[in-house]
Scaffold this active site. Structure first.
Site, PDB file in Angstrom:
ATOM      1  N   ASN A  72       0.862  -1.181   0.000  1.00 12.99           N
ATOM      2  CA  ASN A  72       0.000   0.000   0.000  1.00 12.99           C
ATOM      3  C   ASN A  72       0.900   1.232   0.000  1.00 12.99           C
ATOM      4  OD1 ASN A  72      -1.776   2.063   0.459  1.00 12.99           O
ATOM      5  ND2 ASN A  72      -2.409   1.389   2.503  1.00 12.99           N
ATOM      6  N   LYS A  85       0.128   4.256  -0.282  1.00 13.48           N
ATOM      7  CA  LYS A  85      -0.494   5.438   0.336  1.00 13.48           C
ATOM      8  C   LYS A  85      -0.247   6.681  -0.531  1.00 13.48           C
ATOM      9  CE  LYS A  85      -0.171   3.131   4.765  1.00 13.48           C
ATOM     10  NZ  LYS A  85      -0.071   3.212   6.226  1.00 13.48           N
ATOM     11  N   HIS A 129      -9.561   1.145   5.178  1.00 19.94           N
ATOM     12  CA  HIS A 129      -8.244   1.280   5.813  1.00 19.94           C
ATOM     13  C   HIS A 129      -8.397   2.205   7.020  1.00 19.94           C
ATOM     14  CE1 HIS A 129      -4.104   2.438   6.522  1.00 19.94           C
ATOM     15  NE2 HIS A 129      -3.754   1.347   5.863  1.00 19.94           N
ATOM     16  N   GLU A 132      -5.139  -4.863  10.694  1.00 21.45           N
ATOM     17  CA  GLU A 132      -4.124  -3.832  10.853  1.00 21.45           C
ATOM     18  C   GLU A 132      -4.365  -3.099  12.169  1.00 21.45           C
ATOM     19  OE1 GLU A 132      -2.223  -2.580   6.908  1.00 21.45           O
ATOM     20  OE2 GLU A 132      -4.000  -1.348   7.160  1.00 21.45           O
ATOM     21  N   GLY A 136       2.729   2.381  10.781  1.00 18.93           N
ATOM     22  CA  GLY A 136       3.665   3.487  10.598  1.00 18.93           C
ATOM     23  C   GLY A 136       4.376   3.910  11.876  1.00 18.93           C
ATOM     24  N   SER A 153       3.677  -2.067  10.350  1.00 18.57           N
ATOM     25  CA  SER A 153       5.135  -2.114  10.527  1.00 18.57           C
ATOM     26  C   SER A 153       5.727  -3.485  10.228  1.00 18.57           C
ATOM     27  CB  SER A 153       5.525  -1.648  11.933  1.00 18.57           C
ATOM     28  OG  SER A 153       5.124  -0.304  12.133  1.00 18.57           O
TER      29      SER A 153
HETATM   30  P1  13P Z   1       3.164   0.370   7.717  1.00 19.31           P
HETATM   31  O1  13P Z   1       3.682  -0.909   7.118  1.00 19.31           O
HETATM   32  O2  13P Z   1       3.874   1.593   7.259  1.00 19.31           O
HETATM   33  O3  13P Z   1       3.015   0.276   9.202  1.00 19.31           O
HETATM   34  O4  13P Z   1       1.661   0.551   7.150  1.00 19.31           O
HETATM   35  C1  13P Z   1       0.772  -0.503   7.236  1.00 19.31           C
HETATM   36  C2  13P Z   1      -0.444  -0.152   6.479  1.00 19.31           C
HETATM   37  O5  13P Z   1      -1.202   0.720   6.850  1.00 19.31           O
HETATM   38  C3  13P Z   1      -0.675  -0.867   5.221  1.00 19.31           C
HETATM   39  O6  13P Z   1      -1.959  -0.615   4.739  1.00 19.31           O
END
Ligand code: 13P
Length: 253
Positions: free
Chosen positions: A9, A11, A95, A167, A173, A212
């Site tokens: 993802n 983002k 999400h 998640e 993050g 993460s």
């Molecule tokens: P990170 O891997 O940066 O923690 O993000 C996870 C996420 O939100 C994937 O959709």
């Protein structure tokens, strides 16, 4: 037997040349077909570019979000049919960033889930608790509620053509990762909940972990029996890291 799936993802990141370079680097190193499914979720505006680069490869394309409505006066929205037309096979739904930063309720999420399926897209339904919800012992209740919103609006059969991603919001993050045991406990509870309605759908349901996930922790998470792959944010922006996670997933196949 569930083939592991690793989805990146991206983002709100990158640029036209940077994302083309990223996908080309991913394509250069994807594991042998059949061992691990690999998917990328670029920002909307790059989907057409990336779709072209993915043509004839095994890497799959997903959107990060989708409109609840099929068409009409909804400025700024992108419909599921439009995404399918561009070559997306999947879309993320609900999400945590959509839920917490853009106010998407369980009802909206359920509507988007249905809209995606009606246009032939496979929804990747994201669920997960915040830190305060976990600390209050509400993890399972929150995940159950998020799942139930979709099941009540459609039915368990809808999960036969869907993916679920757990998640935990506190792990996204932040560099904090759920331990393999913490993640497995939630994944297993999700599968049991679905199994109560339909054992075969539960058995085949792909449940991704996100939060993460990195090359250094992927293997132990992916080794858990109910963790079928990853939804990767930060590490998906570095081809080498993303490919290392794909290789770890392929190793569990
Ligand atoms: P990170 O891997 O940066 O923690 O993000 C996870 C996420 O939100 C994937 O959709």
């Amino acid at each position: 037997m569930r083939t592991p799936l690793v989805a990146g993802n991206w983002k709100l990141n990158g640029s036209r040349p940077a994302n083309a370079q990223l996908v080309d680097a991913v394509l250069a190193g994807v594991p042998a077909a059949g061992k691990c499914r690999v998917m990328v979720c670029p920002p909307y505006v790059y989907l057409a570019d990336i779709a072209q680069r993915l043509q004839g490869t095994s890497v799959e394309l997903a959107a990060q979000d989708v409109a609840e409505q099929p068409d009409g006066a909804f400025t700024g929205e992108v419909s599921a049919a439009m995404l399918a037309e561009l070559g997306c096979t999947h879309t993320l739904i609900g999400h945590s960033e959509r839920r917490t930063l853009f106010g998407e309720t369980d009802n909206v999420t359920a509507g988007k889930f249905i809209a995606a399926q009606e246009a032939g897209l496979i929804p990747i339904l994201c669920v997960g608790e915040t830190l305060s919800e976990r600390e209050a012992g509400q993890t399972q209740a929150v995940v159950d509620r998020q799942l139930a919103a979709v099941l009540d609006a459609s039915s368990v059969h809808a999960l036969a053509t869907a993916v679920v991603a757990y998640e935990p919001v506190w792990a996204i993050g932040t560099g904090l990762t759920a331990t393999p045991e913490q993640a497995q406990a939630v994944h297993s509870a999700i599968r049991s909940r679905v199994a109560a309605a339909d054992a075969k759908i539960a058995e085949n349901l792909i449940i991704l972990y996100g939060g993460s996930m990195k090359p250094g922790n992927a293997a132990e998470l992916l080794a858990m029996p109910d963790i079928d792959g990853g939804l990767i944010g930060g590490a998906s922006l570095v081809a080498e890291d993303f490919l290392a996670i794909c290789a770890a997933a392929a190793g569990t196949a």
